[in-house]
Design a protein around this motif. Structure first.
Motif, PDB file in Angstrom:
ATOM      1  N   ARG A  22      85.663 110.405  34.450  1.00  0.00           N
ATOM      2  CA  ARG A  22      85.842 111.764  33.942  1.00  0.00           C
ATOM      3  C   ARG A  22      86.996 112.417  34.690  1.00  0.00           C
ATOM      4  N   PHE A  23      87.667 113.325  33.994  1.00  0.00           N
ATOM      5  CA  PHE A  23      88.643 114.183  34.659  1.00  0.00           C
ATOM      6  C   PHE A  23      88.051 115.582  34.638  1.00  0.00           C
ATOM      7  N   PRO A  24      87.802 116.161  35.820  1.00  0.00           N
ATOM      8  CA  PRO A  24      87.017 117.409  35.895  1.00  0.00           C
ATOM      9  C   PRO A  24      87.805 118.636  36.357  1.00  0.00           C
ATOM     10  N   PRO A  25      88.745 119.136  35.572  1.00  0.00           N
ATOM     11  CA  PRO A  25      89.515 120.283  36.038  1.00  0.00           C
ATOM     12  C   PRO A  25      88.711 121.573  36.051  1.00  0.00           C
ATOM     13  N   GLU A  26      89.059 122.406  37.003  1.00  0.00           N
ATOM     14  CA  GLU A  26      88.501 123.742  37.006  1.00  0.00           C
ATOM     15  C   GLU A  26      89.486 124.612  36.223  1.00  0.00           C
ATOM     16  N   PRO A  27      89.038 125.327  35.185  1.00  0.00           N
ATOM     17  CA  PRO A  27      90.003 126.084  34.364  1.00  0.00           C
ATOM     18  C   PRO A  27      90.438 127.381  35.039  1.00  0.00           C
ATOM     19  N   LEU A  47      97.652 122.755  34.983  1.00  0.00           N
ATOM     20  CA  LEU A  47      97.674 121.441  35.641  1.00  0.00           C
ATOM     21  C   LEU A  47      99.031 121.183  36.273  1.00  0.00           C
ATOM     22  N   HIS A  48      99.000 120.476  37.404  1.00  0.00           N
ATOM     23  CA  HIS A  48     100.250 120.088  38.053  1.00  0.00           C
ATOM     24  C   HIS A  48     100.365 118.561  38.112  1.00  0.00           C
ATOM     25  N   ILE A  49     101.454 118.102  38.689  1.00  0.00           N
ATOM     26  CA  ILE A  49     101.730 116.674  38.702  1.00  0.00           C
ATOM     27  C   ILE A  49     100.645 115.898  39.486  1.00  0.00           C
ATOM     28  N   GLY A  50      99.998 116.575  40.444  1.00  0.00           N
ATOM     29  CA  GLY A  50      98.880 115.941  41.154  1.00  0.00           C
ATOM     30  C   GLY A  50      97.731 115.660  40.204  1.00  0.00           C
ATOM     31  N   HIS A  51      97.440 116.631  39.324  1.00  0.00           N
ATOM     32  CA  HIS A  51      96.400 116.402  38.320  1.00  0.00           C
ATOM     33  C   HIS A  51      96.792 115.254  37.400  1.00  0.00           C
ATOM     34  N   ALA A  52      98.096 115.152  37.123  1.00  0.00           N
ATOM     35  CA  ALA A  52      98.545 114.062  36.245  1.00  0.00           C
ATOM     36  C   ALA A  52      98.187 112.711  36.860  1.00  0.00           C
ATOM     37  N   CYS A  89      87.662 110.904  42.914  1.00  0.00           N
ATOM     38  CA  CYS A  89      88.125 112.214  43.363  1.00  0.00           C
ATOM     39  C   CYS A  89      89.027 112.062  44.574  1.00  0.00           C
ATOM     40  N   THR A  90      89.576 113.187  45.013  1.00  0.00           N
ATOM     41  CA  THR A  90      90.544 113.128  46.110  1.00  0.00           C
ATOM     42  C   THR A  90      89.836 113.165  47.466  1.00  0.00           C
ATOM     43  N   LEU A  91      90.579 112.749  48.476  1.00  0.00           N
ATOM     44  CA  LEU A  91      90.012 112.486  49.809  1.00  0.00           C
ATOM     45  C   LEU A  91      89.215 113.628  50.416  1.00  0.00           C
ATOM     46  N   ALA A 123      93.776 109.157  47.832  1.00  0.00           N
ATOM     47  CA  ALA A 123      94.671 110.165  48.416  1.00  0.00           C
ATOM     48  C   ALA A 123      95.291 111.017  47.321  1.00  0.00           C
ATOM     49  N   ARG A 124      95.325 112.324  47.559  1.00  0.00           N
ATOM     50  CA  ARG A 124      95.954 113.202  46.582  1.00  0.00           C
ATOM     51  C   ARG A 124      97.470 113.022  46.629  1.00  0.00           C
ATOM     52  N   LEU A 125      98.095 113.425  45.575  1.00  0.00           N
ATOM     53  CA  LEU A 125      99.545 113.342  45.520  1.00  0.00           C
ATOM     54  C   LEU A 125     100.165 114.556  46.204  1.00  0.00           C
ATOM     55  N   ASN A 126     101.067 114.299  47.116  1.00  0.00           N
ATOM     56  CA  ASN A 126     101.917 115.344  47.673  1.00  0.00           C
ATOM     57  C   ASN A 126     103.356 114.935  47.400  1.00  0.00           C
ATOM     58  N   VAL A 139     105.079 122.707  46.594  1.00  0.00           N
ATOM     59  CA  VAL A 139     103.679 122.893  46.967  1.00  0.00           C
ATOM     60  C   VAL A 139     102.858 122.515  45.746  1.00  0.00           C
ATOM     61  N   MET A 140     101.608 122.115  45.986  1.00  0.00           N
ATOM     62  CA  MET A 140     100.853 121.552  44.878  1.00  0.00           C
ATOM     63  C   MET A 140      99.618 122.375  44.551  1.00  0.00           C
ATOM     64  N   SER A 141      99.093 123.125  45.503  1.00  0.00           N
ATOM     65  CA  SER A 141      97.794 123.725  45.198  1.00  0.00           C
ATOM     66  C   SER A 141      97.948 124.845  44.170  1.00  0.00           C
ATOM     67  N   LYS A 142      96.956 124.901  43.284  1.00  0.00           N
ATOM     68  CA  LYS A 142      96.972 125.905  42.224  1.00  0.00           C
ATOM     69  C   LYS A 142      97.033 127.310  42.793  1.00  0.00           C
ATOM     70  N   ARG A 143      96.343 127.489  43.908  1.00  0.00           N
ATOM     71  CA  ARG A 143      96.305 128.807  44.521  1.00  0.00           C
ATOM     72  C   ARG A 143      97.730 129.251  44.881  1.00  0.00           C
TER      73      ARG A 143
HETATM   74  P1  ATP Z   1      94.324 122.368  43.664  1.00  0.00           P
HETATM   75  O1  ATP Z   1      93.983 121.893  45.044  1.00  0.00           O
HETATM   76  O2  ATP Z   1      95.710 122.099  43.273  1.00  0.00           O
HETATM   77  O3  ATP Z   1      93.933 123.777  43.416  1.00  0.00           O
HETATM   78  P2  ATP Z   1      91.950 121.369  42.566  1.00  0.00           P
HETATM   79  O4  ATP Z   1      91.456 120.135  43.184  1.00  0.00           O
HETATM   80  O5  ATP Z   1      91.282 122.625  42.967  1.00  0.00           O
HETATM   81  O6  ATP Z   1      93.512 121.436  42.706  1.00  0.00           O
HETATM   82  P3  ATP Z   1      90.734 120.808  40.083  1.00  0.00           P
HETATM   83  O7  ATP Z   1      90.915 121.471  38.778  1.00  0.00           O
HETATM   84  O8  ATP Z   1      89.432 120.995  40.787  1.00  0.00           O
HETATM   85  O9  ATP Z   1      91.907 121.285  41.019  1.00  0.00           O
HETATM   86  O10 ATP Z   1      91.110 119.283  39.997  1.00  0.00           O
HETATM   87  C1  ATP Z   1      90.717 118.420  38.963  1.00  0.00           C
HETATM   88  C2  ATP Z   1      90.856 117.017  39.459  1.00  0.00           C
HETATM   89  O11 ATP Z   1      92.206 116.748  39.818  1.00  0.00           O
HETATM   90  C3  ATP Z   1      90.015 116.759  40.692  1.00  0.00           C
HETATM   91  O12 ATP Z   1      89.313 115.545  40.508  1.00  0.00           O
HETATM   92  C4  ATP Z   1      90.999 116.666  41.800  1.00  0.00           C
HETATM   93  O13 ATP Z   1      90.557 115.767  42.788  1.00  0.00           O
HETATM   94  C5  ATP Z   1      92.259 116.146  41.082  1.00  0.00           C
HETATM   95  N1  ATP Z   1      93.451 116.566  41.814  1.00  0.00           N
HETATM   96  C6  ATP Z   1      93.802 117.820  42.147  1.00  0.00           C
HETATM   97  N2  ATP Z   1      94.941 117.834  42.853  1.00  0.00           N
HETATM   98  C7  ATP Z   1      95.349 116.543  42.957  1.00  0.00           C
HETATM   99  C8  ATP Z   1      96.459 115.894  43.575  1.00  0.00           C
HETATM  100  N3  ATP Z   1      97.395 116.576  44.230  1.00  0.00           N
HETATM  101  N4  ATP Z   1      96.537 114.550  43.470  1.00  0.00           N
HETATM  102  C9  ATP Z   1      95.608 113.864  42.811  1.00  0.00           C
HETATM  103  N5  ATP Z   1      94.543 114.399  42.213  1.00  0.00           N
HETATM  104  C10 ATP Z   1      94.398 115.730  42.282  1.00  0.00           C
END
Ligand code: ATP
Ligand code: MG
Length: 566
Positions: A34-39, A43-48, A234-236, A264-267, A272-276
Motif C-alpha cells: 500500500r502507499f499511505p499518504p497523509e492528505p 507529493l514530492h519526489i521522496g513519495h515518488a 515504510c521509511t526508517l 531509507a527515505r530519499l534525500n 528540502v523534502m518534508s511537506k512541512r
Molecule cells: P514528509 O516527511 O515529507 O512530510 P510524510 O512521511 O509525512 O512526508 P506521508 O504522506 O505520511 O508523508 O508519506 C506517505 C508515504 O511516503 C509514507 O509511507 C512515507 O514513508 C513515504 N515517504 C515520505 N517521504 C519519503 C521520502 N523522502 N522517501 C521515501 N519515502 C517517503
C-alpha cells in the motif's frame, strides 16, 4: 509502462524478502502493498520513491496488488484538495490502484471497536493528565517514565469515559486514550502511547460524526491488517515504531499481521523534502505554489517538464538501502536528460537576441532550409525553416574581442548557421551607449547546408531565428532552489536562509522559430545548444508563450561545485 522498464527488476533487500515469502507460501503467497499518504500536502519526489516501490513490487507479481490508502486521521491539517492532487500525481506517475482506493477514515467505526476491545482487555486506559504532565511522566531517553495516576482506572470507568469522549462531553486535550504497555521501556514509543485524542474539528470526509480521532500508530497497523496488506513498506523513522505496530496487532489478535519493513527515505542535494517545509515555502510566497517548477514536488516536476518515465527511471537508479544518504541532484537530472535526449525534437531558439543583417543576401529573397528534427533518429523527420536577409543569433555567440579558441562570431570570423549557410562578420553596429546592436555579415552562397565548397574548415555552428518569421516568447530558466547541498544541516540557520536568490531567471523577448509557436503543454523540445524545454502549463497562452527550461544539456553544475570545492 514499457516492457523494458518492467523487465528483471534488481533484487533489493525488500524484493528479496518478498520473493522468499512468496516462495514459502507465506500469506498464501499473496503480495499486497500500500502507499499511505497523509492528505496534508502535495507529493514530492521522496513519495515518488515510495510509490515506485509499492506499486512496482506489486506489479512484479501476477497476483500482486497495491492499495492507495489515505491516512486521513488528522482533520485539522487535511483537505480534499490535497487528496485530489495526490491521486492525480500517482496516476501521472503511471500507476493504477484500480478499485483499491481506501481511506483510514472509513475504518473509524472499526478502530473505535478495537480501542474498546483494548480497554476490555485492560490494555488501554483513559488518561486525564494535561499535556505538560504527560510529557514529564514520559521520562527521557536516559530515564524511564512514571506510571500515570490514571493508569489503574477500572475497565468500567475507562469504557464510560471513552464513550463520553466520543460523545463530545469533554474539551480538546482534557483526556486521551492510551495503550497500557510499559512506562519503563527503553523505546519511548512503548511508554503508554496515546491512541485516541479529542479533537473537535470537522473531518473532510466524516464531517462532524467524530470528535475523537485515532493516532497514526494505532491506525496504521490496523488499517494494514484490515486491508490484509502483506508487506507494509515504510521509511526508517518508523523502525522504532515497529514494536508498537506489532504490539497492537498481537494484543488484538487480528487475523492478519502484515510485516513492516523499513527502507531509507530519499534525500536530495540542494533541496528540502518534508511537506512541512515545502508548505512554508508555499505559504510564505517564496515559491509560486506547490507546483512551482523549482519545487521537487511531483506537480512541480511535471510543470518543469519531467516525464513520468524519467522519474521512474530515477527511482530505479537510486535503488533501496537501509541507510540514509543524500542523492546528488545530478542523478535526477541525468534521468530526465537521458529520456528527453531520445524523444525531444530539436528546434531553434535564441534567448538573448542579437540581429544580423546579411548584406549580400538579396532583400526580396527567402530560402527554405531543411532542418533535421533529431540528429540520430531519422524517423523524427525534417522540417523547413525560412531563412532570410535578417536573422537573430544569440549575443553569447558573438565576442568583439574573442580569444583564439572562441569558434563563433567575432570581427572577421566565419561561423556556420545551423543547417543553413556560412557567414562572416564584417561590421559591428553600436548604439550611442557603445553597446553592440547589430552585426553586418556576408554569407557564402555556395555553402547551402553548411559546408564550404572549397572544403575550408569552419568549426563553430550556431542556431538562428528569422527576424521576419520568428516569434517572441518568454523563457524561464531555473536553478537549484537552495544554494547549499543540505539546507537543513546547520540547526542554527533557518533552512529558508539558504534559498538561492537566483533560482528563477525570467527572459522576455526571446526568439523562436515559427514551428515552436504551436508547441502544446505535453510537448518536449530541445532548443538546440541551449537545453530541454516545455511550455508552462499554468501561465503560457498562445499570445504570450512561456517556456520552462526542464534541464540544461550538460551537467554544468557538477563542474561548478567541483570548482567551488577546490
Ligand atoms: P514528509 O516527511 O515529507 O512530510 P510524510 O512521511 O509525512 O512526508 P506521508 O504522506 O505520511 O508523508 O508519506 C506517505 C508515504 O511516503 C509514507 O509511507 C512515507 O514513508 C513515504 N515517504 C515520505 N517521504 C519519503 C521520502 N523522502 N522517501 C521515501 N519515502 C517517503
Ligand atoms: Mg507522515
Amino acid at each position: 509502462m514499457s516492457e523494458s522498464e518492467n523487465a528483471a527488476p534488481k533484487l533489493d533487500f525488500i524484493r528479496t524478502i518478498i520473493a522468499t515469502d512468496v516462495a514459502d507460501g507465506k500469506n498464501d503467497s499473496r503480495v499486497v502493498t500500500r502507499f499511505p499518504p497523509e492528505p496534508n500536502g502535495y507529493l514530492h519526489i521522496g513519495h515518488a520513491k515510495s510509490i515506485c516501490l509499492n506499486f512496482g513490487v506489486a506489479s512484479e507479481y501476477e497476483q500482486g496488488v497495491c492499495h492507495l490508502r489515505f491516512d486521513d486521521t488528522n482533520p485539522a491539517k487535511e483537505e480534499t484538495e490535497y487528496a485530489d492532487a495526490i491521486m492525480k500525481d500517482v496516476q501521472w506517475l503511471g500507476f493504477d490502484w484500480g478499485k483499491n482506493l481506501f481511506y483510514a477514515s472509513d475504518y473509524f467505526d472499526q478502530l473505535y471497536d478495537y480501542a474498546v476491545q483494548l480497554i476490555k482487555r485492560e490494555k488501554a486506559y483513559v488518561c486525564s493528565l494535561n499535556a505538560e504532565d504527560v510529557r514529564t511522566y514520559r521520562g527521557t531517553l536516559t530515564e524511564p517514565g512514571k506510571d500515570s495516576p490514571y493508569r489503574n482506572r477500572t475497565v468500567e470507568e475507562n469504557l464510560q469515559l471513552f464513550a463520553a469522549m466520543k460523545n463530545g462531553e469533554f474539551e480538546d486535550g482534557s483526556h486521551v486514550l492510551r495503550a497500557k504497555i510499559d512506562m519503563g521501556s527503553a523505546n519511548m514509543n512503548m511508554r503508554d502511547p496515546a491512541i485516541y485524542r479529542i479533537k473537535k474539528v470537522a473531518h473532510h470526509r466524516t464531517g462532524d460524526t467524530w470528535c475523537i480521532y485515532p493516532m497514526y500508530d494505532f491506525t496504521h497497523c490496523l488499517s494494514d491488517a484490515i486491508e490484509r496488506i502483506t508487506h507494509s513498506l515504510c521509511t526508517l523513522e518508523f523502525a522504532d515504531h515497529r514494536p508498537l505496530y506489532d504490539w497492537v496487532l498481537d494484543t488484538l489478535g487480528t487475523r492478519d499481521h502484515p510485516q513492516q519493513i523499513e527502507f531509507a527515505r530519499l534525500n536530495l542535494t540542494y533541496t528540502v523534502m518534508s511537506k512541512r517545509k515545502l508548505m512554508q515555502l508555499v505559504h510564505e510566497n517564496m515559491v509560486e505554489g506547490w507546483d512551482d517548477p523549482r519545487m521537487l514536488t511531483v506537480s512541480g516536476l511535471r510543470r518543469r517538464g519531467y516525464t513520468p518515465a524519467s522519474i521512474r527511471d530515477f527511482c530505479k537508479t537510486i535503488g533501496l538501502a537501509r541507510r540514509e544518504s543524500r542523492i546528488d541532484m545530478g542523478v535526477l537530472e541525468h534521468s530526465i536528460r537521458n529520456d528527453l535526449n531520445g524523444i525531444a525534437p530539436r528546434r531553434m531558439a535564441v534567448l538573448n537576441p542579437l540581429k544580423i543583417v546579411i548584406t549580400n543576401y538579396p532583400e526580396d529573397r527567402e530560402d527554405e532550409i531543411i532542418c533535421k528534427n533529431h540528429p540520430k533518429d531519422e524517423s523524427m523527420g525534417t522540417r523547413n525553416v525560412t531563412f532570410g536577409r535578417e536573422i537573430w543569433v544569440d549575443r553569447d555567440d558573438f565576442m568583439e574581442d574573442p580569444p583564439k579558441k572562441f569558434f563563433r562570431l567575432g570581427p572577421g570570423r566565419e561561423v556556420r548557421l545551423r543547417f543553413a549557410y556560412l557567414v562572416t562578420c564584417n561590421e559591428i553596429i553600436k548604439n550611442a551607449a557603445g553597446e553592440v546592436v547589430e552585426l553586418r555579415c556576408t554569407y557564402d552562397p555556395e555553402s547551402r547546408g553548411g559546408s564550404a565548397p572549397d572544403g575550408r574548415k569552419v568549426k563553430g555552428t550556431i542556431q538562428w531565428v528569422s527576424v521576419q518569421h520568428g516569434c517572441d516568447c518568454e523563457v524561464r530558466l531555473y536553478d537549484r532552489l537552495f544554494n547549499t547541498e543540505n539546507p537543513e544541516q546547520d540547526r542554527d540557520i533557518n533552512f529558508k536562509e539558504n534559498i538561492n536568490p537566483d533560482s528563477l531567471q525570467i527572459l522576455s523577448g526571446c526568439k523562436i522559430e515559427p514551428a515552436l509557436a504551436d508547441t502544446i503543454v505535453t510537448d518536449r523540445v530541445q532548443f538546440e545548444r541551449v537545453g530541454f524545454f516545455c511550455v508552462d502549463s499554468k501561465i503560457s497562452t498562445p499570445d504570450h508563450l512561456v517556456f520552462n527550461r526542464t534541464v540544461t544539456l550538460r551537467d554544468n553544475w557538477a563542474k561548478i561545485s567541483q570548482k567551488n570545492q577546490a
